[in-house]
Structures are given as C-alpha cells and as structure tokens.
Design an enzyme around this catalytic site. Structure first.
Site, mmCIF file in Angstrom:
data_model
loop_
_atom_site.group_PDB
_atom_site.id
_atom_site.type_symbol
_atom_site.label_atom_id
_atom_site.label_comp_id
_atom_site.label_asym_id
_atom_site.label_seq_id
_atom_site.Cartn_x
_atom_site.Cartn_y
_atom_site.Cartn_z
ATOM 1 N N LYS A 72 0.831 -1.210 0.000
ATOM 2 C CA LYS A 72 0.000 0.000 0.000
ATOM 3 C C LYS A 72 0.864 1.258 0.000
ATOM 4 O O LYS A 72 0.588 2.208 -0.743
ATOM 5 C CB LYS A 72 -0.949 -0.024 1.206
ATOM 6 N N THR A 74 3.937 1.450 -1.066
ATOM 7 C CA THR A 74 4.589 1.478 -2.381
ATOM 8 C C THR A 74 3.653 2.092 -3.412
ATOM 9 O O THR A 74 4.055 2.949 -4.216
ATOM 10 C CB THR A 74 4.977 0.046 -2.804
ATOM 11 N N ARG A 95 2.639 7.962 7.118
ATOM 12 C CA ARG A 95 2.991 7.726 8.521
ATOM 13 C C ARG A 95 4.473 7.387 8.643
ATOM 14 O O ARG A 95 5.103 6.931 7.691
ATOM 15 C CB ARG A 95 2.162 6.579 9.095
ATOM 16 N N LYS A 106 6.742 -7.590 9.199
ATOM 17 C CA LYS A 106 6.215 -6.837 8.061
ATOM 18 C C LYS A 106 7.260 -5.955 7.395
ATOM 19 O O LYS A 106 7.153 -5.618 6.224
ATOM 20 C CB LYS A 106 5.030 -5.987 8.525
ATOM 21 N N ALA A 274 -3.274 0.934 12.484
ATOM 22 C CA ALA A 274 -4.702 0.976 12.168
ATOM 23 C C ALA A 274 -5.478 -0.162 12.805
ATOM 24 O O ALA A 274 -6.703 -0.092 12.890
ATOM 25 C CB ALA A 274 -4.909 0.952 10.659
ATOM 26 N N PHE A 302 -3.706 -0.706 6.763
ATOM 27 C CA PHE A 302 -4.431 -1.950 6.528
ATOM 28 C C PHE A 302 -5.609 -1.744 5.571
ATOM 29 O O PHE A 302 -5.532 -0.935 4.651
ATOM 30 C CB PHE A 302 -4.847 -2.592 7.849
ATOM 31 N N PHE A 382 3.048 -8.200 -8.411
ATOM 32 C CA PHE A 382 4.167 -8.869 -7.746
ATOM 33 C C PHE A 382 4.853 -9.786 -8.754
ATOM 34 O O PHE A 382 4.233 -10.241 -9.724
ATOM 35 C CB PHE A 382 3.671 -9.667 -6.537
ATOM 36 N N TRP A 410 6.511 -0.582 -8.296
ATOM 37 C CA TRP A 410 7.702 -1.173 -7.672
ATOM 38 C C TRP A 410 8.820 -1.274 -8.703
ATOM 39 O O TRP A 410 9.966 -0.911 -8.431
ATOM 40 C CB TRP A 410 7.381 -2.556 -7.103
#
Length: 558
Positions: A72, A74, A95, A106, A274, A302, A382, A410
């Site tokens: 998210k 990214t 954030r 993570k 979150a 999230f 991905f 990405w």
C-alpha cells in the site's frame, strides 16, 4: 545472519536532491526548514506562507492483507510520482514506520522498489526522533502519576484503576502485564501495570489529531489517567503537568519533509497503527500538504475496514477533510489467500482461487461506496503474478462496474502508476468526493456507532459486549463519553474479529471485550476479539537478517 534486499539497494544507490530544493518545489521557504542533515528537515508551519489550497486529496487504502502486506505504501508513493509526471504539483503524506514491525515480520513503511520515500534507512530507524519523544512523553506522565501517589496522593487516585500504561516501540509480549513498585516503601506503591507499543499510545493519537501546539496542550490536558477512589476521572490537567508533557512534544508536532525517489515532496509524520489505533498520519501534515499541492496522496493503514473507516469517520471529521478519490490496493496473492490458498502456496498460479477471493475485494469496494466515494482499484503487481491471473482480475473488476488498473510502480516508479493516476483523475473530474459523508453520527451513542460499523462495514449480525465491556460502557455513559467517535481495535486479516475467517464473512458476531476512553484523542477504543495493544515477535524475526556493512550502512532492512 544478514541478507541483501533490493529495496534497500535501490534506496542506497539513489542520489538525493538537497532538501532545500524539495522544499522549494513544495512551496516551502528555506526559512521554514529545521534541517536534519541535507536530506530531511522539520517544518516550522508558522513560517510557511498560505498556499492556494485546499487541493485534491486522494486516500489510498487496501483489501484485507496477507501478513507481509500488499504494497500500500509502495502504491501511495508511486501514485504520487505518477501525478507529478502528469504535470500536477503533488505531495505525499505518510505515517512514520514503527520499529515493532520493522524488527518483526512486516518490515518498514517507506514503500519499495522504485517507489520509495528516502532516505529509507533513516526513516525506518530513528528518523527525527518523533517516536522517541512520544515514548518519553508517555512514560514521563506514567512516572508523574506514580510519583503523585507516592508523595501523598492529593488527588486520591485509586492505584487499582489507573488506565495509563507505559509504552515501548518494540514488540515485547513479556511487558504486556507487569507488576511495578516492588521492593519496599521507597520503591513506590505496588500495582499491576503494563506496556503498549508506542503506536497505540494516546499521545501518538493526540499528536496526529492536534491542529497546532495549543490544541496539543489542550488535548494532553484532557487525557484521563485513571479514577479516584470515588470513581471520578483524573486528568493530566488535574496533575498540573500538561505543560511539561507538551514541552516534550514541541518539536515532534512539526512535520518532517523528505522526498520520493521521483523527487516528489513527502511529509512523513506520526504513525498510529490501524488495527489498534486510528491508522493515519498527522492532521497537521495532511493540512499542510493540501494547502500547498494540487494533489495530495495519503494512506490509511491496513484495509478499508480499519484505516479507511477511521480516516473517514475520525480524522476527516476532526480535521474537516474531504477526500476527492479513494484508491483500493489489491494483489493477486492476497486474493488467492482469501480464495483458500495457503500462504506458502501463493506463488503458484491459481486463477480460480483469485476469483473466489475477489469477494473480499468486492466488500472493500462496497465499504468505500458507503461513504459516498468511488474506489479505483490498483492491482499491485508482484513478481509471482501471471498474466492470466492479472487479466482475470482486471476483467472481474470491469464486470463489477469498478474502475481498475495495473500498478507497476515497484518496478517502474511513477511511470508504472500512470494508468491508476489517470483513473483517479477521471473520478475527480466526475465530481470526486462531493457526496462524501461519515458513516455514523457519534451523538447517537457508542452502541449505535459500533452497531453501524459492525453491520455495514464488517458484515456482522450483532455486537456482543463481553468481559470488561459492559462495565466500561456504563462508565462511558455515566461520564458523558459515549457520544465520542469509536476506534475499533480489530485483526486486520478478517472482517470479523477472528483472523482465520478470510474472504467476506457475514452474519458473525463482533465481540467487544473492553471500551477504553481516549478523551484527549477524542475517541473511544473498542477492543475486540484477541487483539493485543502490545504485539509479540514471530518465530523468526526480521531482525535475524539485519546488520551493517563496513561503512556503517544498513543491511537486510526492508
């Protein structure tokens, strides 16, 4: 053991522009900068002349994620760079990362690949010291509470009913429940205590919702640290230390300016989770960005059931914000997981599983529409995704009447996000957020607010108040706190309070086990299921793969 990481390698190879140039691009005069080296700075907002805003505000959220996240941040960074490539004066507001997930499972929160905010390793580690200031402010208040009791307890604070916990920005399950004050009268009054992670602290929430320094002190003063023996609330203002705690945060409230790899100005400030807090960057940073930029891209943590709901029902309500568009990040791997594929098997092609898992994405799109907003799905690519899977999901979106585009930021940076950006601009041109409205009216009471969130956003049939919640509800009503917005602490992996219930469950029960008033922040936290406000580390923490090279540069950070 350390390991090479492509995100870190890309970030370390980048040539950063002087922060004065980034500030000039954003419309921030050099006189307003408080430099931290040459590539990052804090901003004295009082020294920034008014911009032409408010500009357009784009909120990025996501479907229910896998444990490793769906990119998210990214997507947010790449989308901001895409808007800039399309000729729009753009800023991104994010954030700050917490060391808990960085050292846990993570990883960081600066994006990835060619869609990152930099300097990546500084931001992911100690940055400008905001989290340390919040931790110290929180724990200084805890020490002052215990000292007040030790020195005669003029306010008659009941040691059994202190709700203010200490905090640490590390996942440390051993500190969830502790006993302090042991060792005799000189060591204080023995009592049960505990630690939360910094990002769950009310101080963090206050910093992110305060509009300026005066509002920060007012909110700090309103914090309820506990109850007297006659069950009356005791505030920081009662302790007469609201000024001291605010003083510890006087620099932390200033937004931090950095840049993306594409040269887009980025404000990285504040960092509540979150799943256990409200999941949004600071209001002062978002307001500053929207006043200066034509387009501001921000994110909420999230899925839409957590960060986006809290952004729209808490932050937007508090700050008078109105999003013009919402981007909903999805990935084939998350879709397959919600379609029944085990996490270890997500790399194998399975179009049918992805289509089954689309029920989760459909629920998130439905959630966004409940606020009068139209989502744009960003299908974040991905390396393990196949063309068949990607084509199937884009086709599914078209059949559902949803705007969707492939995001390849990405690998390609801003150019890989142009297709998503163009879809967002179409939404804005069609009226954007003119029909935006919060989901519920807090004036109807906590029970009504929770029922609305549970039934309309989570698909639940009912809300049950268990354990400490019934008594907590009565206290809220007795003190007049039951008309505050509600911030639900819930697992991020499911619409239910059971992390194993994937997809889009309906008819379940939301179990609320406690209701914690955060009067300074201006909301009530509803703890559901087994959610913890101090996470634990996994069997193989990411820290096992981290280190430094001979030049002192980070290795294994991601």
């Amino acid at each position: 053991m350390t390991a090479e990481n492509p995100d870190l390698r890309i970030a370390q190879a980048a040539t950063l522009q002087p922060i004065t140039e980034i500030a000039r691009r954003a419309g921030i005069p050099e006189a307003a900068l408080i430099p931290y080296g040459t590539d990052k700075a804090k901003i004295d907002i009082a020294a920034v002349p008014p911009g032409d805003g408010p500009g357009r505000l784009v909120l990025v959220t996501a479907m229910s994620p896998t444990p490793a996240g769906e990119g998210k941040s990214t997507t947010t960074v790449g989308l901001a760079d895409a808007f800039r490539l399309l000729g729009h004066r753009t800023m991104v507001a994010l954030r700050e990362p917490s060391l808990g997930p960085i050292m846990g499972i993570k990883g960081g929160a600066t994006g990835g690949g060619h869609a990152q905010v930099v300097p990546m390793e500084d931001i992911n580690l100690h940055f400008t010291g905001d989290f340390h200031a919040i931790q110290i402010a929180n724990n200084t208040l805890a020490a002052l509470v215990d000292n007040h009791i030790q020195q005669g307890n003029a306010l008659d604070i009941d040691p059994r009913r202190i709700q203010w916990k200490r905090v640490l920005d590390v996942n440390d399950r051993a500190l969830r429940e502790v006993v302090i004050g042991l060792g005799g009268p000189g060591q204080g009054v023995p009592r049960e205590d505990g630690f939360d992670i910094v990002v769950a602290s009310e101080v963090m929430a206050i910093l992110c919702l305060a509009t300026d320094l005066a509002d920060l002190q007012r909110r700090i003063g309103d914090v309820v640290v506990g109850l007297t023996r006659s069950r009356e609330p005791v505030t920081v203002r009662d302790l007469q230390v609201d000024g001291a705690i605010t003083m510890l945060l006087k620099d932390a409230i200033r937004p931090n300016l950095v840049q993306t790899l594409g040269g887009t100005p980025a404000l990285v400030h504040g960092g509540p989770f979150a799943n256990i807090a409200h999941g949004c960057n600071s209001l002062v940073a978002t307001r500053l960005a929207t006043s200066l930029a034509e387009v501001t891209v921000t994110e909420a943590g999230f899925g839409s059931d957590l960060g986006a709901e809290k952004f729209l029902d808490i932050k937007a309500r508090t700050g008078g914000l109105r999003p013009d568009a919402v981007v909903l990040v999805a990935t084939v791997r998350a879709l397959k997981m919600h379609g029944g594929v085990a996490q270890g098997d997500l790399a194998a092609e399975d179009v049918e599983a992805a289509l089954r898992g689309a029920e989760n994405l459909a629920r998130h799109a439905e959630n966004i529409r409940r606020f009068g907003l139209e989502p744009v799905i960003a299908l974040n690519r991905f390396p393990t995704d196949t063309e068949a899977e990607l084509d199937a999901m884009l086709g599914w979106a078209r059949e559902q009447g949803l705007r969707a585009a492939l995001s390849e930021v990405w690998a390609e940076g801003g150019s890989g996000g142009v297709a998503v950006a163009e879809q967002v601009l179409e939404v804005i041109a069609a009226g954007g957020g003119r029909d935006f409205h919060p989901l519920y009216d807090p004036a109807e009471g906590i029970e009504a607010s929770l029922r609305t969130i549970a039934t309309e956003i989570y698909g639940a049939a009912e809300v049950q108040y268990v354990d400490a919640a019934p008594a907590a509800l009565r206290r809220l009503q007795r003190n007049g706190w039951d008309t505050l917005p509600v911030c639900v602490a819930k697992t991020q992996y499911s619409f239910s309070d059971d992390a194993s219930r994937l997809g889009a469950p309906r008819g379940h029960t939301l179990h609320v086990r406690d209701l914690v008033p955060k009067i300074g922040a201006g909301f009530v936290v509803a703890l559901t299921g087994s959610i913890m406000t101090m996470p634990g580390l996994p069997r193989e923490p990411a820290a096992l793969r981290m280190g430094v090279d001979a030049q002192g540069r980070a290795v294994g950070l991601f």
